[in-house]
Design a protein around this motif. Structure first.
Motif, PDB file in Angstrom:
ATOM      1  N   ASN A   1      17.450 -16.907  16.169  1.00 58.11           N
ATOM      2  CA  ASN A   1      16.202 -16.847  15.812  1.00 58.11           C
ATOM      3  C   ASN A   1      15.298 -15.931  16.412  1.00 58.11           C
ATOM      4  O   ASN A   1      14.241 -16.273  17.052  1.00 58.11           O
ATOM      5  CB  ASN A   1      15.613 -18.400  16.103  1.00 58.11           C
ATOM      6  N   LYS A   2      15.840 -14.713  16.589  1.00 61.59           N
ATOM      7  CA  LYS A   2      15.306 -13.724  17.792  1.00 61.59           C
ATOM      8  C   LYS A   2      13.956 -13.074  17.340  1.00 61.59           C
ATOM      9  O   LYS A   2      13.192 -12.683  18.290  1.00 61.59           O
ATOM     10  CB  LYS A   2      16.211 -13.031  18.363  1.00 61.59           C
ATOM     11  N   GLU A   3      13.870 -12.590  15.949  1.00 61.41           N
ATOM     12  CA  GLU A   3      12.693 -11.925  15.468  1.00 61.41           C
ATOM     13  C   GLU A   3      12.280 -12.807  14.186  1.00 61.41           C
ATOM     14  O   GLU A   3      13.024 -13.364  13.728  1.00 61.41           O
ATOM     15  CB  GLU A   3      13.127 -10.488  15.193  1.00 61.41           C
ATOM     16  N   PRO A   4      11.234 -12.787  14.019  1.00 64.12           N
ATOM     17  CA  PRO A   4      10.562 -13.219  12.966  1.00 64.12           C
ATOM     18  C   PRO A   4      11.183 -12.344  11.523  1.00 64.12           C
ATOM     19  O   PRO A   4      11.021 -10.994  11.909  1.00 64.12           O
ATOM     20  CB  PRO A   4       8.988 -13.197  12.666  1.00 64.12           C
ATOM     21  N   PRO A   5      11.672 -12.763  10.686  1.00 68.61           N
ATOM     22  CA  PRO A   5      12.181 -11.823   9.928  1.00 68.61           C
ATOM     23  C   PRO A   5      11.254 -11.213   8.901  1.00 68.61           C
ATOM     24  O   PRO A   5      11.149 -11.497   7.702  1.00 68.61           O
ATOM     25  CB  PRO A   5      13.415 -12.612   8.924  1.00 68.61           C
ATOM     26  N   SER A   6      10.853 -10.048   9.421  1.00 65.24           N
ATOM     27  CA  SER A   6      10.057  -9.127   8.544  1.00 65.24           C
ATOM     28  C   SER A   6      10.311  -7.860   8.654  1.00 65.24           C
ATOM     29  O   SER A   6      11.117  -7.184   9.903  1.00 65.24           O
ATOM     30  CB  SER A   6       8.314  -9.338   8.967  1.00 65.24           C
ATOM     31  N   TYR A   7      10.032  -6.984   7.707  1.00 67.45           N
ATOM     32  CA  TYR A   7      10.326  -5.400   7.918  1.00 67.45           C
ATOM     33  C   TYR A   7       9.864  -4.834   9.355  1.00 67.45           C
ATOM     34  O   TYR A   7      10.715  -4.170   9.881  1.00 67.45           O
ATOM     35  CB  TYR A   7       9.928  -4.750   6.620  1.00 67.45           C
ATOM     36  N   GLU A   8       8.745  -5.345   9.619  1.00 63.96           N
ATOM     37  CA  GLU A   8       8.339  -4.797  10.760  1.00 63.96           C
ATOM     38  C   GLU A   8       8.987  -5.187  12.174  1.00 63.96           C
ATOM     39  O   GLU A   8       8.951  -4.330  13.103  1.00 63.96           O
ATOM     40  CB  GLU A   8       6.689  -5.207  11.077  1.00 63.96           C
ATOM     41  N   ALA A   9       9.692  -6.082  12.139  1.00 67.78           N
ATOM     42  CA  ALA A   9      10.350  -6.664  13.163  1.00 67.78           C
ATOM     43  C   ALA A   9      11.717  -5.635  13.399  1.00 67.78           C
ATOM     44  O   ALA A   9      12.508  -5.491  14.529  1.00 67.78           O
ATOM     45  CB  ALA A   9      10.896  -7.915  13.446  1.00 67.78           C
ATOM     46  N   TYR A  10      12.054  -4.782  12.435  1.00 66.49           N
ATOM     47  CA  TYR A  10      13.341  -4.152  12.399  1.00 66.49           C
ATOM     48  C   TYR A  10      13.099  -2.663  12.388  1.00 66.49           C
ATOM     49  O   TYR A  10      13.440  -2.001  11.374  1.00 66.49           O
ATOM     50  CB  TYR A  10      14.035  -4.572  11.487  1.00 66.49           C
ATOM     51  N   PRO A  11      12.437  -1.909  13.296  1.00 64.17           N
ATOM     52  CA  PRO A  11      11.857  -0.672  13.063  1.00 64.17           C
ATOM     53  C   PRO A  11      13.145   0.386  12.894  1.00 64.17           C
ATOM     54  O   PRO A  11      13.028   1.435  12.156  1.00 64.17           O
ATOM     55  CB  PRO A  11      10.936   0.008  14.334  1.00 64.17           C
ATOM     56  N   ASN A  12      14.255   0.044  13.501  1.00 64.23           N
ATOM     57  CA  ASN A  12      15.494   0.943  13.252  1.00 64.23           C
ATOM     58  C   ASN A  12      16.404   0.323  12.128  1.00 64.23           C
ATOM     59  O   ASN A  12      17.733   0.664  12.310  1.00 64.23           O
ATOM     60  CB  ASN A  12      16.168   1.319  14.645  1.00 64.23           C
TER      61      ASN A  12
ATOM     62  N   TYR B   1      29.203  -8.384  -9.674  1.00 64.09           N
ATOM     63  CA  TYR B   1      28.062  -8.241  -8.375  1.00 64.09           C
ATOM     64  C   TYR B   1      27.842  -6.713  -8.405  1.00 64.09           C
ATOM     65  O   TYR B   1      28.857  -5.821  -8.605  1.00 64.09           O
ATOM     66  CB  TYR B   1      28.952  -8.696  -7.154  1.00 64.09           C
ATOM     67  N   ASN B   2      26.886  -6.587  -7.657  1.00 60.39           N
ATOM     68  CA  ASN B   2      26.564  -4.969  -7.104  1.00 60.39           C
ATOM     69  C   ASN B   2      26.101  -5.141  -5.454  1.00 60.39           C
ATOM     70  O   ASN B   2      25.517  -6.060  -5.155  1.00 60.39           O
ATOM     71  CB  ASN B   2      25.988  -4.084  -8.058  1.00 60.39           C
ATOM     72  N   ILE B   3      26.343  -3.867  -4.919  1.00 59.28           N
ATOM     73  CA  ILE B   3      25.848  -3.845  -3.634  1.00 59.28           C
ATOM     74  C   ILE B   3      25.073  -2.557  -3.417  1.00 59.28           C
ATOM     75  O   ILE B   3      25.245  -1.465  -3.977  1.00 59.28           O
ATOM     76  CB  ILE B   3      26.930  -3.739  -2.602  1.00 59.28           C
ATOM     77  N   ALA B   4      23.941  -2.624  -2.718  1.00 62.61           N
ATOM     78  CA  ALA B   4      23.137  -1.503  -2.658  1.00 62.61           C
ATOM     79  C   ALA B   4      22.446  -1.381  -1.169  1.00 62.61           C
ATOM     80  O   ALA B   4      22.355  -2.483  -0.610  1.00 62.61           O
ATOM     81  CB  ALA B   4      21.857  -1.646  -3.719  1.00 62.61           C
ATOM     82  N   GLU B   5      22.289  -0.117  -0.785  1.00 61.51           N
ATOM     83  CA  GLU B   5      21.633   0.205   0.718  1.00 61.51           C
ATOM     84  C   GLU B   5      20.250   0.342   0.295  1.00 61.51           C
ATOM     85  O   GLU B   5      19.918   1.276  -0.435  1.00 61.51           O
ATOM     86  CB  GLU B   5      22.490   1.094   1.372  1.00 61.51           C
ATOM     87  N   ALA B   6      19.259  -0.109   1.486  1.00 62.09           N
ATOM     88  CA  ALA B   6      17.805   0.063   1.182  1.00 62.09           C
ATOM     89  C   ALA B   6      17.357   0.116   2.579  1.00 62.09           C
ATOM     90  O   ALA B   6      17.703  -0.567   3.495  1.00 62.09           O
ATOM     91  CB  ALA B   6      16.953  -1.073   0.369  1.00 62.09           C
ATOM     92  N   SER B   7      16.397   1.216   2.641  1.00 55.21           N
ATOM     93  CA  SER B   7      15.604   1.227   3.650  1.00 55.21           C
ATOM     94  C   SER B   7      14.509   0.152   3.812  1.00 55.21           C
ATOM     95  O   SER B   7      14.182  -0.796   2.986  1.00 55.21           O
ATOM     96  CB  SER B   7      14.888   2.488   4.077  1.00 55.21           C
ATOM     97  N   PHE B   8      13.643   0.111   4.916  1.00 57.42           N
ATOM     98  CA  PHE B   8      12.528  -0.955   5.058  1.00 57.42           C
ATOM     99  C   PHE B   8      11.363  -0.495   5.191  1.00 57.42           C
ATOM    100  O   PHE B   8      10.433  -0.981   5.186  1.00 57.42           O
ATOM    101  CB  PHE B   8      12.625  -1.537   6.606  1.00 57.42           C
TER     102      PHE B   8
END
Ligand code: MGP
Length: 205
Positions: free
Chosen positions: A77-88, A179-186
């Motif tokens: 539960n270390k970060e609120p799961p928002s894009y902003e909390a994952y800059p890298n 199924y399919n798998i995709a990578e995406a940025s934040f």
């Protein structure tokens, strides 16, 4: 009582009901993080393999959670799961198109992330998958489709992790067209344009 198998880290389970752009703009002055924080329903901690499956069995199926709502698992539960909390960070989207892959694929992703097989095999033992988000994403073609997002704190591991998932799903015998798998940025602006779709064949090539 049978022995319990402790997870390396504990995971917090929460639930975010549908949050539309209108709701965020009108009620929270456009602040998505604040809206999510206030609307998130805290459910429980998962600390062992047994608790993971009993929690999954006690929750309604993803499709019964309500349109647009998301089930969220967060490491420690270390970060609120928002894009902003994952800059890298980055995210991997796993679309499970139809049964039985919707069940077996979901179980596989939960097991390899929380059981840390992904960390061992794809990121030198370093746990980089910190958030799992699960939502129903019915489409005209696939009415029972669900999407599992895996959020990584370190985007440099993204490709290896996506490859690992592709391989694990293939090994599990899930039909390639289920199924399919995709990578995406934040990067919010780029997120819809920037999705790099990796089919089972391209990810393994
Ligand atoms: P979503 O529920 O993840 O679904 O976000 P969707 O429609 O698949 O969006 P996508 O952009 O990920 O493909 C719905 C919308 O809520 C997003 O488009 C954002 O506008 C907003 N949103 C969602 N999240 C998780 C965040 C976040 O962490 N930060 C901010 N600022 N907005 C977010």
């Amino acid at each position: 009582m049978s022995a319990t198998h402790a997870l390396r880290d504990k995971w917090f389970v929460s639930f975010l009901p549908l949050l539309t752009a209108d709701m965020v703009n009108t009620d929270y002055k456009g602040n998505w993080q604040l809206a999510a924080q206030e609307r998130t329903q805290k459910l429980d901690w998962i600390t062992s393999v047994e608790e993971l499956w009993s929690t999954m069995n006690s929750l309604p199926k993803v499709h019964q959670l309500g349109m647009g709502s998301t089930l969220i698992f967060t490491r420690n539960n270390k970060e609120p799961p928002s894009y902003e909390a994952y800059p890298n960070g980055s995210r991997i989207m796993i679309n499970l198109l139809k049964p039985p892959t919707t069940d077996t694929g979901l179980e596989l992703v939960l097991a390899v992330v929380m059981g840390e097989t992904v960390a061992e095999k794809a990121s030198d033992g370093k746990p980089v998958c910190d958030v799992l988000r699960i939502a129903a994403r019915p489409s005209r073609e696939h009415s029972e489709q669900i999407r599992v997002e895996v959020w990584l704190s370190d985007s440099t591991r993204s490709h290896a992790v996506a490859e690992f998932f592709a391989e694990a799903m293939k090994e599990k015998g899930l039909a390639a067209n289920s199924y399919n798998i995709a990578e995406a940025s934040f990067d919010a602006a780029a997120s819809s344009k920037d999705k790099k779709v990796l089919t089972a064949s391209t990810v393994l090539s």
